[in-house]
Design an enzyme around this catalytic site. Sequence first.
Site, PDB file in Angstrom:
ATOM      1  N   HIS A  50       5.741  13.415 -16.392  1.00 42.79           N
ATOM      2  CA  HIS A  50       6.439  14.671 -16.682  1.00 42.79           C
ATOM      3  C   HIS A  50       6.491  15.527 -15.433  1.00 42.79           C
ATOM      4  CE1 HIS A  50       3.310  17.911 -17.189  1.00 42.79           C
ATOM      5  NE2 HIS A  50       2.517  16.932 -17.587  1.00 42.79           N
ATOM      6  N   HIS A  84      -3.773  23.882 -15.975  1.00 39.32           N
ATOM      7  CA  HIS A  84      -2.888  24.865 -16.617  1.00 39.32           C
ATOM      8  C   HIS A  84      -3.086  26.279 -16.080  1.00 39.32           C
ATOM      9  CE1 HIS A  84      -1.560  22.351 -20.355  1.00 39.32           C
ATOM     10  NE2 HIS A  84      -1.271  21.800 -19.193  1.00 39.32           N
ATOM     11  N   GLU A  96       7.396  18.516 -21.192  1.00 40.72           N
ATOM     12  CA  GLU A  96       6.191  17.885 -21.741  1.00 40.72           C
ATOM     13  C   GLU A  96       5.233  18.949 -22.234  1.00 40.72           C
ATOM     14  OE1 GLU A  96       2.007  16.372 -21.778  1.00 40.72           O
ATOM     15  OE2 GLU A  96       2.859  17.966 -20.574  1.00 40.72           O
ATOM     16  N   GLU A  97       5.149  20.027 -21.457  1.00 47.17           N
ATOM     17  CA  GLU A  97       4.166  21.070 -21.764  1.00 47.17           C
ATOM     18  C   GLU A  97       4.505  21.836 -23.037  1.00 47.17           C
ATOM     19  OE1 GLU A  97       1.436  21.001 -20.396  1.00 47.17           O
ATOM     20  OE2 GLU A  97       1.613  20.342 -18.307  1.00 47.17           O
ATOM     21  N   ASP A 148      -1.039  18.734 -12.390  1.00 44.74           N
ATOM     22  CA  ASP A 148      -0.398  18.545 -13.715  1.00 44.74           C
ATOM     23  C   ASP A 148       1.033  19.085 -13.676  1.00 44.74           C
ATOM     24  OD1 ASP A 148       0.216  18.243 -16.379  1.00 44.74           O
ATOM     25  OD2 ASP A 148      -1.081  19.875 -17.074  1.00 44.74           O
ATOM     26  N   ASP A 167       0.879  -1.165   0.000  1.00 46.52           N
ATOM     27  CA  ASP A 167       0.000   0.000   0.000  1.00 46.52           C
ATOM     28  C   ASP A 167       0.922   1.223   0.000  1.00 46.52           C
ATOM     29  OD1 ASP A 167      -1.970   1.853   0.437  1.00 46.52           O
ATOM     30  OD2 ASP A 167      -2.372   1.250   2.507  1.00 46.52           O
ATOM     31  N   ILE A 168       0.793   2.072  -0.988  1.00 46.25           N
ATOM     32  CA  ILE A 168       1.645   3.265  -1.054  1.00 46.25           C
ATOM     33  C   ILE A 168       1.056   4.319  -0.121  1.00 46.25           C
ATOM     34  CG2 ILE A 168       2.528   5.083  -2.569  1.00 46.25           C
ATOM     35  CD1 ILE A 168       3.695   2.280  -3.132  1.00 46.25           C
TER      36      ILE A 168
HETATM   37  N1  TRP Z   1      -0.271  17.112 -19.522  1.00 45.18           N
HETATM   38  C1  TRP Z   1      -1.371  16.867 -20.428  1.00 45.18           C
HETATM   39  C2  TRP Z   1      -1.587  18.119 -21.240  1.00 45.18           C
HETATM   40  O1  TRP Z   1      -1.271  19.170 -20.771  1.00 45.18           O
HETATM   41  C3  TRP Z   1      -2.608  16.544 -19.642  1.00 45.18           C
HETATM   42  C4  TRP Z   1      -3.546  15.751 -20.423  1.00 45.18           C
HETATM   43  C5  TRP Z   1      -4.612  16.166 -21.105  1.00 45.18           C
HETATM   44  C6  TRP Z   1      -3.497  14.348 -20.559  1.00 45.18           C
HETATM   45  N2  TRP Z   1      -5.231  15.118 -21.677  1.00 45.18           N
HETATM   46  C7  TRP Z   1      -4.577  14.016 -21.370  1.00 45.18           C
HETATM   47  C8  TRP Z   1      -2.638  13.376 -20.083  1.00 45.18           C
HETATM   48  C9  TRP Z   1      -4.793  12.699 -21.691  1.00 45.18           C
HETATM   49  C10 TRP Z   1      -2.886  12.086 -20.416  1.00 45.18           C
HETATM   50  C11 TRP Z   1      -3.946  11.729 -21.226  1.00 45.18           C
HETATM   51  O2  TRP Z   1      -2.076  18.053 -22.342  1.00 45.18           O
HETATM   52 ZN    ZN Z   2      -0.273  19.801 -18.906  1.00 44.27          ZN
END
Ligand code: TRP
Ligand code: ZN
Length: 465
Positions: free
Chosen positions: A151, A313, A197-198, A163, A69-70
């Site tokens: 990310h 966001h 990632e963004e 996020d 269990d985390i």
């Molecule tokens: N980091 C993703 C983004 O900014 C968040 C996200 C949106 C996402 N839709 C998703 C992550 C679907 C996984 C699957 O777009």
């Molecule tokens: Zn995002």
Amino acid sequence: MSPNAERRTTPHPPRRSKSAWTRRAGLAATAAGAALGLLTAAPTAAGAATPHRPTTHTSAHTAALAAPDIPVANVKAHLDQLQSIASANNGNRAHGRPGYRASLDYIKGKLDAAGYTTRLQQFTTSGTTGWNLIADWPGGDANQVLMAGAHLDSVSAGPGINDNGSGSAAVLENALAVSRAGLTPKKHLRFGWWGAEELGMRGSQYYVNSLPAAERAKISGYLNFDMVGSPNPGYFVYDDNPELESVFKDFYAKLNIPTEIETEGDGRSDHAPFKNAGIPVGGLFSGADYRKTAAQAQKWGGTAGQPFDRCYHSSCDTSANINDTALDRNSDAIAHAIWTLAAGSTTPPDGTVYENTVDITIPDNGPTVTSPIAVTGRTGNAPAALKVEVDIKHSYRGDLVIDLLAPDGTAYRLKNANSSDSAHDVKETYTVDASSKRANGAWMLRVQDVAAQDTGYIDSWKLTF
Ligand code: TRP
Ligand code: ZN
Ligand code: CA
């Protein structure tokens, strides 16, 4: 008749044969899903990860241990750190900003202390330097690598705690749990925290591009966790590879929580570069800016007509923007996936003995006590003649009521109390028809002492599958 009523009121004649000891009680679970929680060692403080060999509370002779269990408190402690880092760095943890690098250093410090082999992979995008963090857990088959990642960068508008502090922290705490467990998986485990990632999955794309084809081919699966603590959560499972999908679906099915296939922009996160390179992917997602439907609110709770994450966001994606329950469940689901998938698909042979040798005191004329045995890596159901060997030291064994609990909580009565049975100890092998139950999971020996004066303890017990 309830088992309690039976226990208190019915005097039982001495058993004649071994088979008479055994019958199916078919009782409802006392607490659905409790088995999952009972498997675990006590939560450890977020900073206290130390690599060590497993201090086997439950020792399975050949099979792997079940997932722990985390502790969600540990995951939240990481989120608080990421929030503090953003607050100290202009309110964000975005690519090219100091808050990103500070986040990376925080994660790396934890992993290094836990015995990981870590490296920063530097790349440049939009004219600015970024980094991925790659952490390898020593051991396992280098030709079969299971990866999990998240990310770590936020958008520049805010601290990015859901996020994707959520995925970053959940993966980190899982990596630390691997260390605490001293896990020796069949597969090699690798964790990744991606930059930029963004800006279009730049870090993860860079990582995948950097791998020679032969290295890519060794990655048997990549699990992605991007937004797993949304404040108005849904439970979405990526739909790509059936094995990776079902490991998450199985976890949620056991908790009786419905899931849906993730459709909120397929390919919108770091699994996309892996998938495009032909690597099987899976993952979890609790929702971004889409709105929860009435049907979804019906099954998951929360607010219909509102976004899964109204702070997506934006500057309000702070440590207040987290649903603890979703974060907790998803963190545990990740552990289940890692423990299941890294164990490999070899089934322990029939006749494998699982044993718990931890002594458990049985309170005199008191409440029940339980002792768990984690069964993992098996396929299908338990045997029709499941052998249950019980070794209890007690000064008057007639005081004792003993049940075997299947992972779903079903109780199988092994022994009733019998006030005229004054002998010492229970050292007995029972046989239970458990063929209607899945083999994998936490089995429990439940013991109660129902008469005053004489006492004892569970010395050990064994299950033979
Ligand atoms: N980091 C993703 C983004 O900014 C968040 C996200 C949106 C996402 N839709 C998703 C992550 C679907 C996984 C699957 O777009
Ligand atoms: Zn995002
Ligand atoms: Ca007693």
